[in-house]
Design an enzyme around this catalytic site. Structure first.
Site, mmCIF file in Angstrom:
data_model
loop_
_atom_site.group_PDB
_atom_site.id
_atom_site.type_symbol
_atom_site.label_atom_id
_atom_site.label_comp_id
_atom_site.label_asym_id
_atom_site.label_seq_id
_atom_site.Cartn_x
_atom_site.Cartn_y
_atom_site.Cartn_z
ATOM 1 N N GLU A 1 -68.363 -42.048 28.648
ATOM 2 C CA GLU A 1 -67.033 -41.661 28.549
ATOM 3 C C GLU A 1 -66.520 -42.095 27.079
ATOM 4 O OE1 GLU A 1 -64.192 -41.724 31.607
ATOM 5 O OE2 GLU A 1 -66.117 -41.455 33.057
ATOM 6 N N TYR A 2 -66.719 -41.440 25.962
ATOM 7 C CA TYR A 2 -67.622 -40.137 25.606
ATOM 8 C C TYR A 2 -68.504 -40.121 24.516
ATOM 9 C CZ TYR A 2 -63.839 -38.614 28.851
ATOM 10 O OH TYR A 2 -63.218 -38.586 29.953
#
Ligand SMILES: *[C@@H]1O[C@H](CO)[C@@H](O)[C@H](O)[C@H]1NC(C)=O
Length: 460
Positions: free
Chosen positions: A140-141
């Site tokens: 993420e991410y």
């Protein structure tokens, strides 16, 4: 007659094998074991027949190799993968990363082909060593810098998994990824159509659309936007928009799993307004068991609502609730059912649930039986209620013996840092060092200690 019966049995078995066309992918979180009282979530609390895929969250990374995260992960991996003995159609994956993991280690790992290969090799040894069926990447991410490298990782991993399946004769290891629901993030982080070729499925995190940092109350995971609200956060922050966005960017619909949260987000109301879009001064108070500001598990929501008010938000197909100055946007059995019906009608691949432990898993709180939310998905997605145990039991890949060797800082570990070490005298034994204490352990019969995954593995 006997032949006829046999024929019927074969047909019956064929039906059992087929099962549902949809996936029900459920996350197991190893930290939920540390919750208190009736919220404590143990491996025994996992129903092996509820989901089609179970994902263990989370593993970590060390020097570009996958690594254990929590002290008792090795023991839990074993029990987790043994659930397949009770349901032979169950698949298990290990998730690496998570929100708190950050991006630095992933960034370094994907930065060169050599690092990616180091990672991929360690993943194969690790997953096979502990009996997982695949890897779930929860990065993420990736962001602009790593967008293409993430594709390369998926591509190279699939090639390596295919080659390994050929040489080992086992089913190919699976690859999934937990991916963003935010349009901006999707654009920056993923080559969607390319990834669609290499991943087995995407777990789209279609929740947290509105969190307690927002200055207005809002739903956590609404299916649709509110009518007559043209703000960006309304039009794009809903399950229907996100899932079609992924699909329209080129991800195959049957590889897309819709995310379902078994929790809600709370807000602190600052006026007498208690509708959607009411002014919020920040997060609501922490739950008794989950102890985190601004969110409550479903079982805590049931308690909250016993003396609160709940409202069905019909246009968005989710409820919200309030009590005093606390407001919550959440999901209940009806919203899970409605969204699951939408999912099947629109031919997406399945559902992903974050998390098993935040549903009313024991049934102690909500008076709706065990797993009311995930159970609703199970029914709505048509997942077979017949759960067939496997004929052969899996080889336990984790050493069963935990006998302490020396004590008080003598023996093998006397001068070693905490960690796991190969036994120089035996291929099938290894040491675990904990504050100078020596624990000698053995791999089960047939397995040898493998330094590349610090696990017991099949001999090369
Ligand atoms: C759901 O998304 C599709 C595709 O973006 C769109 O055409 C449709 O109008 C949306 N439905 C609702 C009720 O918003």
């Amino acid at each position: 007659m006997a032949k006829l019966l046999l024929g019927a049995a074969v047909v019956l078995l064929a039906c059992l094998e087929l099962g549902s066309a949809f996936r029900l992918v459920c996350y197991f979180t190893n930290w939920a074991q540390y919750r208190r009282g009736p919220a404590k979530f143990k491996l025994d609390d996992v129903d092996p027949c509820l989901c089609t895929h179970l994902i263990y969250a989370f593993a970590g990374m060390k020097e570009n190799k996958i690594a254990v995260f929590d002290a008792n992960d090795l023991t839990l991996y074993h029990s987790f993968n043994s659930l397949k003995n009770k349901n032979r159609n169950l698949k298990t994956l290990l998730s690496i990363g998570g929100w708190n993991f950050g991006t630095q280690k992933f960034t370094t790992m994907v930065s060169t082909q050599e690092n990616r290969q180091t990672f991929i090799k360690s993943v194969i040894a690790f997953l096979r060593g502990y009996g997982f069926d695949g890897l779930d990447i929860d990065w993420e991410y990736p962001g602009t810098q790593n967008k293409h490298r993430f594709t390369l990782l998926a591509q190279e991993m699939l090639a390596a998994f295919e080659a390994e399946a050929k040489s080992s004769g086992k089913s190919r290891l699976l690859i999934s990824a937990a991916v963003s629901a935010g349009m901006a993030n999707i654009g920056m982080s993923y080559e969607v159509a390319e990834l669609g070729k290499y991943l087995d499925f995407f777990n789209v995190m279609t929740y947290d659309y509105v969190g307690s940092g927002n200055i207005h109350t809002g739903e956590n995971s609404p299916l649709y936007p509110l009518p007559n609200d043209h703000r960006y956060t309304n039009l794009y922050f809903n399950v229907n928009f996100t899932m079609y966005y992924w699909k329209n960017q080129g991800a195959p619909a049957d590889k897309l799993n819709v995310g379902f949260p078994t929790y809600g987000h709370t807000f602190h109301l600052t006026t007498s307004d208690h509708g959607i879009g009411a002014p919020s001064g920040g997060p609501g108070p922490p739950g008794k068991y989950t102890r985190s500001m601004g969110s409550l598990a479903y079982y805590e929501i049931c308690t909250f609502l016993k003396t609160g008010t709940s409202v069905w938000n019909a246009p968005q197909r989710v409820p919200y609730g309030y009590k005093g100055s606390t407001w919550i946007g959440y999901d209940n059995v009806k919203s899970f059912r409605d969204k699951a019906a939408w999912l099947t009608k629109n031919n997406f691949g399945g559902a992903m649930v974050w998390t098993l432990a935040m549903d009313d898993f024991s049934g102690a709180f909500c008076n709706q039986g065990p797993y009311p939310l995930i159970g609703a998905l199970h029914t709505e997605l048509g997942i077979s209620s017949v759960c067939v145990p496997s004929k052969t039991t899996l080889p336990p890949a984790v050493p069963p013996s935990h006998s302490p060797g020396g004590s008080g800082g003598t023996g093998f570990c006397a001068d070693k840092a905490n960690g796991t070490y190969a036994d120089p005298k035996s291929k099938t034994k290894f040491y675990q060092c904990d504050n100078g204490l020596t624990y000698q352990k053995s791999c089960v019969t047939g397995l040898v200690f493998d330094s590349s995954c610090t696990c017991c593995n099949w001999p090369k």
